[in-house]
Scaffold this motif. Structure first.
Motif: not given
Length: 162
Positions: A1-18
């Motif tokens: 089964m597939m679940v439709e998703m929306d892009v919530q946004g881009i954030t940064l990993d506070p540890i790796s800064n990725m």
């Protein structure tokens, strides 16, 4: 089964800064964080901020190529996570109704989906793997929501350059 998703946004990993691409289910509270590259994150962020350039950038070019070949992007599927790597496919349909599945990194597939207005799907199996800790993610869903809610625009400006 597939679940439709929306892009919530881009954030940064506070540890790796990725950069982290955050997808959210359209029907449930499921959230899928995917660590991605800076270039791909910049492209998604630029699209979400409605930034345009006089000449096409890479994902705009790819989308234009697909359209010029009388094809459409039907959907993007993030279908597998293996050894901490997500796998995706771009499903194309040509003018004759034939479909082609193209292997892609999730960040590239999402960039193409955004520009083509195509839906993004994640398999329930991937969501379950992430929820059950089979993916090395130490964040709980509530922690991710709290972290996203606490972000300010300046958090992005200092870490992601356009």
């Amino acid at each position: 089964m597939m679940v439709e998703m929306d892009v919530q946004g881009i954030t940064l990993d506070p540890i790796s800064n990725m950069p982290i691409l955050v997808l959210k289910s359209k029907e449930t509270n499921d959230i899928l964080p995917i660590w991605i590259g800076v270039f791909e994150a910049n492209s998604i962020a630029m699209y979400l901020e409605c930034m345009t350039y006089p000449r096409p950038l890479t994902y705009d070019l790819v989308t234009a190529l697909i359209e010029s070949l009388s094809s459409t992007v039907e959907q993007v599927n993030i279908h597998t996570v293996k050894d901490n790597t997500f796998y995706a496919s771009i499903i194309l349909k040509d003018a004759n109704g034939n479909t082609v599945e193209v292997d892609a990194r999730p960040s590239d597939a999402v960039n193409i989906a955004l520009r083509s207005g195509s839906p993004i799907y994640v398999s329930q199996e991937v969501l379950n793997q992430v929820k059950n800790g089979n993916k090395e993610i130490d964040l709980e869903e509530e922690d991710i929501k709290e972290w996203i809610d606490s972000l300010k625009p300046e958090d992005f400006e200092r870490n992601i350059e356009f």
